[in-house]
Design a protein around this motif. Structure first.
Motif, mmCIF file in Angstrom:
data_model
loop_
_atom_site.group_PDB
_atom_site.id
_atom_site.type_symbol
_atom_site.label_atom_id
_atom_site.label_comp_id
_atom_site.label_asym_id
_atom_site.label_seq_id
_atom_site.Cartn_x
_atom_site.Cartn_y
_atom_site.Cartn_z
ATOM 1 N N ALA A 112 0.946 -1.523 0.211
ATOM 2 C CA ALA A 112 0.227 0.121 -0.101
ATOM 3 C C ALA A 112 1.037 1.498 0.293
ATOM 4 C CB ALA A 112 -1.081 0.165 1.414
ATOM 5 N N ALA A 113 2.247 0.849 0.500
ATOM 6 C CA ALA A 113 3.084 2.266 0.990
ATOM 7 C C ALA A 113 3.284 3.136 -0.654
ATOM 8 C CB ALA A 113 3.940 2.690 1.678
ATOM 9 N N GLN A 114 3.921 1.449 -1.569
ATOM 10 C CA GLN A 114 4.631 1.581 -2.163
ATOM 11 C C GLN A 114 3.433 2.727 -3.522
ATOM 12 O OE1 GLN A 114 6.647 -2.430 -3.897
ATOM 13 N NE2 GLN A 114 6.949 -0.875 -5.955
ATOM 14 N N THR A 115 2.660 1.572 -3.762
ATOM 15 C CA THR A 115 0.949 2.482 -4.448
ATOM 16 C C THR A 115 0.789 3.252 -4.618
ATOM 17 O OG1 THR A 115 0.697 0.331 -5.001
ATOM 18 C CG2 THR A 115 -0.886 1.962 -5.717
ATOM 19 N N ALA A 116 1.067 4.013 -3.015
ATOM 20 C CA ALA A 116 0.715 5.520 -2.368
ATOM 21 C C ALA A 116 1.551 6.274 -3.082
ATOM 22 C CB ALA A 116 -0.074 5.561 -1.017
ATOM 23 N N GLY A 117 3.250 5.809 -3.305
ATOM 24 C CA GLY A 117 4.187 6.735 -3.459
ATOM 25 C C GLY A 117 5.284 6.798 -2.496
ATOM 26 N N LEU A 118 4.758 6.294 -0.792
ATOM 27 C CA LEU A 118 5.372 7.000 0.021
ATOM 28 C C LEU A 118 6.870 5.313 0.419
ATOM 29 C CD1 LEU A 118 2.577 6.938 1.822
ATOM 30 C CD2 LEU A 118 4.255 8.453 1.904
ATOM 31 N N ALA A 119 7.742 5.361 1.106
ATOM 32 C CA ALA A 119 8.607 4.958 0.984
ATOM 33 C C ALA A 119 8.637 4.379 2.773
ATOM 34 C CB ALA A 119 10.143 5.263 1.148
ATOM 35 N N GLN A 120 8.772 2.718 3.041
ATOM 36 C CA GLN A 120 8.831 2.529 4.229
ATOM 37 C C GLN A 120 10.189 3.182 5.327
ATOM 38 O OE1 GLN A 120 6.893 -1.186 5.345
ATOM 39 N NE2 GLN A 120 7.657 -0.120 7.194
ATOM 40 N N THR A 121 11.001 3.959 6.346
ATOM 41 C CA THR A 121 11.532 3.822 6.014
ATOM 42 C C THR A 121 12.001 3.336 7.913
ATOM 43 O OG1 THR A 121 11.134 6.445 8.231
ATOM 44 C CG2 THR A 121 12.275 5.975 5.373
ATOM 45 N N SER A 122 11.397 2.869 8.652
ATOM 46 C CA SER A 122 11.259 1.989 9.718
ATOM 47 C C SER A 122 10.242 2.017 10.455
ATOM 48 C CB SER A 122 12.078 3.310 10.939
ATOM 49 O OG SER A 122 11.621 4.743 11.093
ATOM 50 N N THR A 123 10.337 1.131 11.786
ATOM 51 C CA THR A 123 8.972 0.441 12.206
ATOM 52 C C THR A 123 9.881 0.098 13.408
ATOM 53 O OG1 THR A 123 8.678 -1.074 10.092
ATOM 54 C CG2 THR A 123 7.554 -1.418 12.157
ATOM 55 N N ILE A 124 8.569 0.440 14.896
ATOM 56 C CA ILE A 124 8.930 0.463 15.943
ATOM 57 C C ILE A 124 7.649 0.167 16.485
ATOM 58 C CG2 ILE A 124 10.608 2.660 15.695
ATOM 59 C CD1 ILE A 124 8.485 4.250 17.170
ATOM 60 N N SER A 125 8.038 0.224 18.132
ATOM 61 C CA SER A 125 6.989 -0.221 19.113
ATOM 62 C C SER A 125 6.566 1.053 19.362
ATOM 63 C CB SER A 125 7.268 -1.295 19.936
ATOM 64 O OG SER A 125 6.179 -1.478 21.092
ATOM 65 N N ALA A 126 4.781 1.253 19.462
ATOM 66 C CA ALA A 126 4.450 3.466 18.857
ATOM 67 C C ALA A 126 3.055 2.849 20.239
ATOM 68 C CB ALA A 126 3.696 3.108 18.266
ATOM 69 N N GLY A 127 3.795 1.621 21.550
ATOM 70 C CA GLY A 127 2.635 1.655 22.748
ATOM 71 C C GLY A 127 3.034 0.273 22.853
ATOM 72 N N LYS A 128 2.033 -0.623 23.869
ATOM 73 C CA LYS A 128 1.029 -1.655 24.364
ATOM 74 C C LYS A 128 0.800 -2.397 23.180
ATOM 75 C CE LYS A 128 -1.665 -2.278 27.095
ATOM 76 N NZ LYS A 128 -2.860 -3.255 27.436
ATOM 77 N N ASP A 129 -0.351 -1.854 22.273
ATOM 78 C CA ASP A 129 -1.347 -2.752 21.185
ATOM 79 C C ASP A 129 -0.170 -2.019 19.952
ATOM 80 O OD1 ASP A 129 -2.530 -4.082 23.292
ATOM 81 O OD2 ASP A 129 -3.582 -2.906 23.563
ATOM 82 N N TRP A 130 0.026 -1.401 19.809
ATOM 83 C CA TRP A 130 0.085 -0.561 18.119
ATOM 84 C C TRP A 130 1.910 -0.344 17.876
ATOM 85 C CZ3 TRP A 130 -3.991 0.745 15.470
ATOM 86 C CH2 TRP A 130 -4.738 0.954 15.859
ATOM 87 N N SER A 131 2.137 -1.284 16.190
ATOM 88 C CA SER A 131 3.321 -1.342 15.364
ATOM 89 C C SER A 131 3.278 0.305 15.067
ATOM 90 C CB SER A 131 3.558 -1.768 15.048
ATOM 91 O OG SER A 131 4.251 -3.253 16.097
#
Length: 142
Positions: A112-131
């Motif tokens: 989806a990111a590629q199709t939307a013209g975005l590049a994924q640069t990193s992934t983190i834990s953003a809380g107890k239940d969210w990435s």
């Protein structure tokens, strides 16, 4: 502030790792009751401003997009998220962690990111239940 104090703030404010700066305008999309309140409050504490919603009609410095598997089309949501940000500005895509209700497959995020013209640069834990996946729009060519 000492290095020790900086590290202490990172532990107490989960938004610290997302790279927000004082004075930034952060647009929040996809908010619902399940959103990580501590993260939201942390972003507001860092920026010194309330998060703005989808009715905000001026350019934002970053977008926080809460997205769950049953929220519709991820590509459309990402395209919508980029309409009022500058090239190079981040879109933080926040999705439920593995095993949580609404989990989104990493391959779906990448596609989806590629199709939307975005590049994924990193992934983190953003809380107890969210990435959090940091996506950026390409900077304009000169």
């Amino acid at each position: 502030m000492s290095a020790t104090a900086d590290h202490a703030e990172e532990r107490t404010n989960p938004a610290e790792r997302l790279g927000f700066q004082p004075g930034q305008v952060v647009q929040e999309l996809g908010y619902d009751e399940d959103a990580e309140q501590e993260l939201r409050e942390g972003i507001e504490a860092i920026t010194g401003q309330s998060l703005v919603d989808e009715d905000h009609d001026d350019v934002a410095d970053a977008v926080v997009l809460w997205f769950r598997d049953d929220d519709g089309d991820l590509t459309d949501a990402l395209v919508d998220a980029t309409t009022l940000i500058d090239p190079g500005a981040p879109v933080w895509l926040l999705t439920p962690k593995t095993g949580r209700e609404g989990y989104v497959e990493p391959s779906e995020i990448g596609e989806a990111a590629q199709t939307a013209g975005l590049a994924q640069t990193s992934t983190i834990s953003a809380g107890k239940d969210w990435s959090g996946s940091r996506l950026v729009t390409p900077k304009s060519r000169r």
